[in-house]
Design a protein around this motif. Structure first.
Motif, short mmCIF file in Angstrom:
data_model
loop_
_atom_site.label_atom_id
_atom_site.label_comp_id
_atom_site.label_asym_id
_atom_site.label_seq_id
_atom_site.Cartn_x
_atom_site.Cartn_y
_atom_site.Cartn_z
N ALA A 168 0.83 -1.20 0.00
CA ALA A 168 0.00 0.00 0.00
C ALA A 168 0.87 1.26 0.00
O ALA A 168 0.63 2.19 -0.77
N LEU A 169 1.90 1.25 0.86
CA LEU A 169 2.80 2.41 0.92
C LEU A 169 3.52 2.59 -0.41
O LEU A 169 3.64 3.70 -0.92
N GLY A 170 4.02 1.46 -0.95
CA GLY A 170 4.79 1.52 -2.19
C GLY A 170 3.95 2.06 -3.33
O GLY A 170 4.42 2.83 -4.16
N ARG A 171 2.68 1.67 -3.36
CA ARG A 171 1.81 2.11 -4.45
C ARG A 171 1.65 3.62 -4.41
O ARG A 171 1.63 4.29 -5.43
N ARG A 172 1.55 4.17 -3.19
CA ARG A 172 1.40 5.62 -3.04
C ARG A 172 2.65 6.36 -3.51
O ARG A 172 2.54 7.45 -4.09
N THR A 173 3.84 5.80 -3.17
CA THR A 173 5.07 6.58 -3.36
C THR A 173 5.89 6.11 -4.56
O THR A 173 5.96 6.80 -5.58
N LEU A 174 6.47 4.92 -4.43
CA LEU A 174 7.44 4.45 -5.43
C LEU A 174 6.79 4.29 -6.80
O LEU A 174 7.34 4.75 -7.81
N VAL A 175 5.64 3.65 -6.84
CA VAL A 175 5.02 3.35 -8.13
C VAL A 175 4.65 4.64 -8.85
O VAL A 175 4.78 4.77 -10.07
N ARG A 176 4.20 5.64 -8.07
CA ARG A 176 3.85 6.91 -8.70
C ARG A 176 5.08 7.61 -9.25
O ARG A 176 5.04 8.24 -10.30
N ARG A 177 6.18 7.48 -8.51
CA ARG A 177 7.40 8.19 -8.91
C ARG A 177 8.03 7.53 -10.15
O ARG A 177 8.44 8.21 -11.06
N TRP A 178 8.12 6.19 -10.14
CA TRP A 178 8.72 5.47 -11.27
C TRP A 178 7.73 4.45 -11.82
O TRP A 178 7.81 3.25 -11.49
N PRO A 179 6.80 4.87 -12.64
CA PRO A 179 5.74 3.95 -13.05
C PRO A 179 6.23 2.83 -13.97
O PRO A 179 5.55 1.82 -14.12
N GLY A 180 7.41 2.99 -14.59
CA GLY A 180 7.82 2.04 -15.61
C GLY A 180 8.33 0.71 -15.06
O GLY A 180 8.31 -0.30 -15.75
N ALA A 181 8.79 0.70 -13.81
CA ALA A 181 9.45 -0.49 -13.30
C ALA A 181 8.46 -1.62 -13.08
O ALA A 181 7.26 -1.41 -12.97
#
Lengths: 458, 325
Positions: A168-181
């Motif tokens: 849940a945390l990762g979806r808010r932060t990391l995924v938004r920042r680097w959507p391509g990975a």
């Protein structure tokens, strides 16, 4: 009282330089684009999750301190123990201090060997005694199965909750920042790592999850401690290998003539000596030095640390030749390119040309070599420690674990758990490193991208 | 051709001298002979007289590089450097800690080493090429994918586990072969089967993957497209064209290790109790027998340089585009 060992300083120095390099790469498209390609790979993403887990353990184990001893009388000045512990030791205090007498199987409640026991009616009999800590909380041993299942479930549940929170945390932060990975495979890897660690932690509250070794130390604790040794050897070697390899390679390729001849002579000579023998001879010499200068190493932790660092230095000093060869070849090519010639014509100094034009353009070779080197260094540690020219015998490492466990294969029933633990922990680390290295190579190597056989390197 | 070989051999001389200097620096400058004597004698027996005696017995009581006290040429020859390092060139290896002649030991021990290393080399090469060819033939299919996965996994397992696992499964559990030991003559086969299998399996991952890449590289070339365009079956293209051409880099790539086969394998030999040069070296390392380790470093380097020369020569033989001059 914090008491950082020299290797701790170097580890953190390395962490900060990697961080700085990541920041630097992020702003330069020629380095950011390959990294984006690397993390688009599913295997690479899963592998980096596993590597991060190992890294976390390794870094926790790289913050050492000397615990405060309980004061002899109130008001006395604080006295610190001569023993050096790390933050990981602190976290794993139960595992570290719950020593059994000798071997016990994973999750066992009784010792591996029979002993004379006094039975309730006062007579003597030979039986397997109960363990001091493993399953000691059980009134009746028949409850063991249920108890294990309960603890495993509880631990697994905590791991699962941690996983949900992370995702849940990762979806808010990391995924938004680097959507391509390839975040889905990272989540999948995390779904294995977190519940598994949860189960292990849950069971470790009452049992020796992976059994105990000959002197009764918990095998899980040993395996976790080995991680730092492996990581230190795999990464700190870079600190010697990198300046030597890059410096010599660039100098040879850029200045040519005399410098080139000298560098080529040195690396041909060094690489002609079989690596294992050269390493063995150098480590022997360090051993002699350590043994004849005991005054330099007041605590055993410092002595072990010196030997670990010197092993890294030796591995680096032996291993830089291949990097130098690659960098030399590339800078030979670069030095002839038009823009470098133009820079010369404008009167730009050598230092500036090297820093602005040559070094950035060999960066991909450096990254590929360093990442590829890591797994072979981890494997080399085990072999070298087996031969007796690896880390200090008091340092816990995969090599020393295997070496100690090897002799117990002949026992009946077999003592397999130390070997199995070392095998699984090493395989996970090296496999993850290999998968990650492959992705890095494919991401950074221009030939693989453009060439006709697109995925030839996979 | 002869002129080329001679010139190539002359190139090796400065490198050999360099190696000699490196080993000399490593063994005599990093630690003085006094340090070595203290180490060998142990703390209890460490008296100045004992150290002097230890050094005199082994010829370490001379100056390192320059003997000012000696007359004439002996200023150079009566030194540790000359006695211990320069003499290596004349294959004068001196004596080990247990006073045995190192040269003799080497000449008897290199045969068991070769008996183990040669089959591992040949069978391993055949198996690796077969696996790689299979993966390249079925490239892009599930078979290829799983082949690569198996290779990467095999690569990630330490040699130690192959040996321990093999010994446990084949020798202890199934009792097919003896766990360790060695015998002369044809009996050796019984003892060598297991280490050979383990050596081959241990090298399979890295080898097959590398050769697969070589095959795929070769298959991307123009002549392969031509061969397909003229209607040759894929099987014929693979075996008659790709295999033949890809074998050039593969064979010239492995030539370099051929002389080093005499050295044997450090780990395998000591695990299986094979009395070869590998276990000799391990024993010397563990007993801190500096003389033996020094000699083995030198011999290893000489064999490797020989391998490099053979590689260059084999290039000129196999590939007509490479000229002698």
């Amino acid at each position: 009282m914090p008491f950082l060992l020299p290797s701790d300083y170097l580890v953190w120095l390395l962490v900060f330089s990697v961080g700085a390099f990541a920041f630097y790469s992020g702003r330069r498209p020629h380095l950011a684009a390959p990294w984006a390609r690397v993390f688009r790979g599913r295997a690479a993403m899963a592998a980096s999750v596993v590597l991060c887990a190992y890294l976390l353990v390794g870094l926790l184990d790289s913050l050492h301190y000397r615990p405060k001893l309980p004061p002899a009388e109130p008001g006395a000045p604080a006295v610190y123990s001569v023993e050096v512990h790390s933050l990981l030791d602190r976290l794993l205090t139960p595992l570290r201090t719950h020593l059994e007498k000798t071997y016990s199987a994973p999750l066992a409640t009784r010792l591996y060997q029979k002993e004379q026991l006094e039975s309730a009616d006062g007579g003597l009999r030979r039986d397997f005694p109960r363990l001091r800590y493993g399953g000691a909380h059980l009134e009746n041993e028949s409850e063991r199965g249920r108890d294990i299942a309960l603890r495993a479930l509880a631990g697994g549940a905590v791991g699962l909750i941690a996983w949900i929170v992370c995702v849940a945390l990762g979806r808010r932060t990391l995924v938004r920042r680097w959507p391509g990975a390839a975040w889905s495979s990272a989540a999948a890897a995390l779904a294995v790592v977190l519940p598994l660690s949860g189960v292990a932690a849950g069971l470790a509250t009452g049992y020796h999850v992976l059994g105990t070794d000959r002197v009764g130390t918990d095998v899980l604790y040993q395996a976790l401690k080995s991680i730092r040794t492996s990581l230190v050897i795999g990464t700190l070697t870079t600190l010697v290998l990198l300046p030597l390899g890059v410096g010599a390679g660039i100098a040879a390729g850029y200045f040519k003539r005399r410098v080139d001849d000298a560098v080529q002579y040195v690396y041909t000579t060094l690489s002609s000596i079989p690596a294992v023998l050269l390493i063995a001879a150098s480590v022997l010499m360090v051993q002699v030095y350590v043994d004849t200068h005991p005054a330099l190493f007041p605590t055993s932790a410092q002595r072990a640390d010196f030997r670990l660092l010197s092993l890294c230095a030796i591995l680096g000093a032996v291993g830089w030749t291949s990097l130098a060869r690659l960098v030399r070849g590339e800078s030979l090519k670069l030095a002839e390119l038009d823009y470098v010639q133009a820079a010369h014509a404008f009167g730009v100094t050598h230092t500036r040309v090297l820093a602005r034009h040559i070094l950035p353009n060999v960066a991909h070779i450096i990254v590929i070599t360093l990442v590829l080197e890591f797994s072979s260094l981890v494997l080399a540690e085990a072999v070298l420690s087996y031969i007796g020219v690896g880390v200090d015998p008091s340092t816990i490492s995969f090599g020393t674990m295997i070496n100690a466990a090897r002799l117990e294969m002949a026992r009946d029933p077999m003592v397999w758990w130390s070997l199995a633990a070392a095998f699984v922990f090493m395989l996970a680390l090296v496999l993850a490193a290999n998968l990650f290295a492959d992705a890095v190579r494919d991401g950074f190597d221009p030939r693989v991208r453009i060439g006709p056989a697109g995925g030839a390197g996979t | 051709m002869l002129a080329y070989i001679v010139r190539r051999a002359l190139y090796a001389i400065p490198i050999l001298i360099g190696i000699n200097l490196v080993t000399f620096a490593l063994f005599f400058l990093v630690n003085t002979p006094d340090d070595m004597a203290r180490m060998q004698l142990g703390v209890k027996r460490e008296t100045p007289e004992a150290i002097e005696k230890w050094k005199a017995q082994r010829g370490y009581d001379r100056p390192l590089l320059w003997n000012a006290a000696a007359p004439g040429v002996k200023k150079l020859t009566e030194t540790i450097f000359f006695a211990k390092s320069v003499r290596l060139f004349a294959l004068d290896f001196g004596r080990a800690e247990d006073n045995r002649d190192i040269a003799r030991e080497i000449s008897t021990r290199m045969w068991p080493s070769l008996a183990l290393a040669l089959p591992v080399f040949l069978v391993g090469l055949a198996v690796n090429v077969t696996f790689a060819l299979g993966m390249a033939f079925f490239r892009g299919s599930a078979l290829d994918l799983w082949g690569v996965i198996v290779c990467v996994t095999l690569m990630s397992i330490s040699t130690l586990f192959y040996i321990i696992g093999g010994q446990y499964l084949i020798a202890k559990l199934w009792r097919l072969v003896p766990i360790s030991g060695y015998a002369g003559g044809l009996d050796a086969v019984r003892f060598l089967i297991l280490p050979v299998i383990i050596g081959v399996v241990g090298g399979l991952g890295a080898g097959a993957r590398l050769y697969r890449t070589l095959f795929l590289e070769e298959m991307g070339k123009d002549y392969v497209r031509t061969a397909r365009a003229k209607g040759l079956a894929e099987r014929v293209v693979m075996f008659r064209h790709v295999l033949k051409n890809a074998m050039i880099p593969i064979l010239t790539g492995v030539v370099v290790v051929i002389p080093s086969l005499f050295l044997g394998s450090l780990i395998t030999e000591s695990f299986f109790g094979i009395p070869g040069l590998g276990s000799y070296t391990i024993d010397a390392i563990q007993a801190q027998d500096f003389a033996v380790v020094r000699v083995m470093v030198f011999i290893g380097s000489v064999l490797y340089i020989l391998g490099l020369m053979l590689t260059d020569i084999s290039y000129t033989l196999v590939d007509p585009r490479v000229r002698f001059d």
